[in-house]
Design a protein around this motif. Structure first.
Motif, PDB file in Angstrom:
ATOM      1  N   LYS A  89       0.832  -1.205   0.000  1.00 53.56           N
ATOM      2  CA  LYS A  89       0.000   0.000   0.000  1.00 53.56           C
ATOM      3  C   LYS A  89       0.864   1.251   0.000  1.00 53.56           C
ATOM      4  CE  LYS A  89      -3.962  -2.104   2.332  1.00 53.56           C
ATOM      5  NZ  LYS A  89      -3.464  -3.490   2.126  1.00 53.56           N
ATOM      6  N   ARG A  91       0.580   5.801  -0.926  1.00 51.46           N
ATOM      7  CA  ARG A  91      -0.039   7.009  -1.459  1.00 51.46           C
ATOM      8  C   ARG A  91       1.072   8.043  -1.621  1.00 51.46           C
ATOM      9  NH1 ARG A  91      -5.116   8.912  -1.941  1.00 51.46           N
ATOM     10  NH2 ARG A  91      -5.944   7.133  -0.756  1.00 51.46           N
ATOM     11  N   SER A 104      -2.371   6.524  -5.733  1.00 51.34           N
ATOM     12  CA  SER A 104      -2.732   5.644  -4.628  1.00 51.34           C
ATOM     13  C   SER A 104      -2.744   4.199  -5.111  1.00 51.34           C
ATOM     14  CB  SER A 104      -4.106   6.027  -4.054  1.00 51.34           C
ATOM     15  OG  SER A 104      -5.110   5.998  -5.062  1.00 51.34           O
ATOM     16  N   ASP A 106      -3.698   0.227  -3.408  1.00 53.83           N
ATOM     17  CA  ASP A 106      -4.212  -0.515  -2.257  1.00 53.83           C
ATOM     18  C   ASP A 106      -3.906  -2.006  -2.305  1.00 53.83           C
ATOM     19  OD1 ASP A 106      -5.851  -1.378  -4.276  1.00 53.83           O
ATOM     20  OD2 ASP A 106      -7.711  -0.584  -3.421  1.00 53.83           O
ATOM     21  N   THR A 233      -3.759   6.165   7.259  1.00 50.41           N
ATOM     22  CA  THR A 233      -4.022   6.597   5.887  1.00 50.41           C
ATOM     23  C   THR A 233      -4.945   5.615   5.187  1.00 50.41           C
ATOM     24  OG1 THR A 233      -1.827   7.613   5.767  1.00 50.41           O
ATOM     25  CG2 THR A 233      -2.946   7.194   3.688  1.00 50.41           C
ATOM     26  N   ASP A 234      -5.887   6.140   4.426  1.00 50.67           N
ATOM     27  CA  ASP A 234      -6.746   5.318   3.582  1.00 50.67           C
ATOM     28  C   ASP A 234      -6.123   5.265   2.189  1.00 50.67           C
ATOM     29  OD1 ASP A 234      -8.691   4.000   2.214  1.00 50.67           O
ATOM     30  OD2 ASP A 234     -10.304   5.422   2.649  1.00 50.67           O
ATOM     31  N   PHE A 235      -5.737   4.104   1.744  1.00 46.13           N
ATOM     32  CA  PHE A 235      -5.026   3.972   0.479  1.00 46.13           C
ATOM     33  C   PHE A 235      -5.956   3.716  -0.708  1.00 46.13           C
ATOM     34  CE2 PHE A 235      -2.034   2.913   3.835  1.00 46.13           C
ATOM     35  CZ  PHE A 235      -0.921   3.666   3.475  1.00 46.13           C
ATOM     36  N   SER A 236      -7.256   3.621  -0.473  1.00 43.87           N
ATOM     37  CA  SER A 236      -8.202   3.413  -1.569  1.00 43.87           C
ATOM     38  C   SER A 236      -8.612   4.756  -2.166  1.00 43.87           C
ATOM     39  CB  SER A 236      -9.434   2.656  -1.076  1.00 43.87           C
ATOM     40  OG  SER A 236     -10.084   3.393  -0.047  1.00 43.87           O
TER      41      SER A 236
END
Length: 267
Positions: A89, A91, A104, A106, A233-236
């Motif tokens: 993952k 970003r 990005s 995921d 962190t949101d990687f989507s």
């Protein structure tokens, strides 16, 4: 008798000079060998440290030099941030005077968002960060400091290296670093590694020897964080701005070169 004594004295002096030269040569060779061994050890320690970190974040400033047809060297500057979580993952952002890009990944899908044009492209890339780096290079969209983020940076960096130098220390962004230089057939590269318990790369410079002017790519790292220091962190990809989806080949405004630059063949 006097003549013989003179001849003997001259011979001794010549022998002493030859021996001294040999001793100096041996000392130089041993020093060079020691410097090379030290440099490799320092690079390996950095590689092992980076590979052991499950979460990393850092800011960076990068300079990409381009050479015009009249041999003028121009420097294109950009800045950004990278956040990764091993094994799959990441970003990364890159802002310059002509592009504002966010990438990005995921572990399944790569998304490239051109913020300035509000368009994005996606591609299936199942696998690890190493697989992602390979996929990006095939599309000529390199990840900042990609070699340093791989599973085994040392193996990749040392491939085809023919000369190694330990050049002592330097200071980058207020951090004291070990300064190392390496040579390959087509490129020279240098790296400054933070001294101490966290041997992270502070500056990395690559010089192309296959192009006129030997242009460089350099990246300087700041605000280095690992482990629990790294923010969640949101990687989507969420698409909060209702960006338009396009094919990857049609993703404009995301390249390292502005549209008014036309590339030619390396000399």
């Amino acid at each position: 008798m006097t003549t013989s004594r003179v001849l003997v004295n001259l011979s001794v002096r010549r022998l002493s000079a030859a021996a001294l030269s040999l001793m100096m040569l041996l000392a130089t060779s041993m020093t060079a060998s020691a410097d090379e061994a030290d440099a490799k050890q320092l690079l390996k320690a950095m590689s092992d440290y980076l590979a052991a970190q499950q979460a990393i974040s850092f800011d960076y400033d990068a300079i990409l030099e381009v050479v015009t047809k009249d041999e003028q060297i121009l420097a294109l500057a950009s800045s950004g941030n990278v956040v990764l979580k091993r094994p799959d993952k990441i970003r990364a952002t890159r802002s310059s005077g002509f592009a504002d890009v966010e990438m990005s990944f995921d572990g399944k899908t790569l998304t490239l968002l051109g913020k300035n044009l509000n368009i994005y492209a996606q591609q299936d890339v199942p696998g690890t960060l190493d697989d992602l780096v390979d996929a990006l290079r095939k599309h000529n969209r390199p990840l900042p400091a990609a070699d340093l983020l791989l599973t085994d940076p040392y193996e990749v960096l040392m491939q085809d290296v023919v000369d190694v130098k330990d050049l002592g220390s330097g200071v980058i962004g207020g951090v004291e670093c070990d300064y190392l230089a390496f040579r390959k057939k087509d490129v020279d590269w240098q790296i400054w590694i933070a001294q101490g318990e966290r041997p992270y790369p502070c500056r990395y410079v690559i010089s192309s020897k296959s192009m006129d002017g030997q242009p460089q790519y350099s990246i300087q790292v700041g605000d280095w964080k690992t482990g629990d220091e790294v923010a969640a962190t949101d990687f989507s990809f969420k698409n909060p701005t209702d960006a338009k989806k396009v094919d990857l080949k049609d993703l404009e405004g995301a390249d390292e070169l502005p549209n008014h630059f036309q590339t030619g063949d390396a000399q």
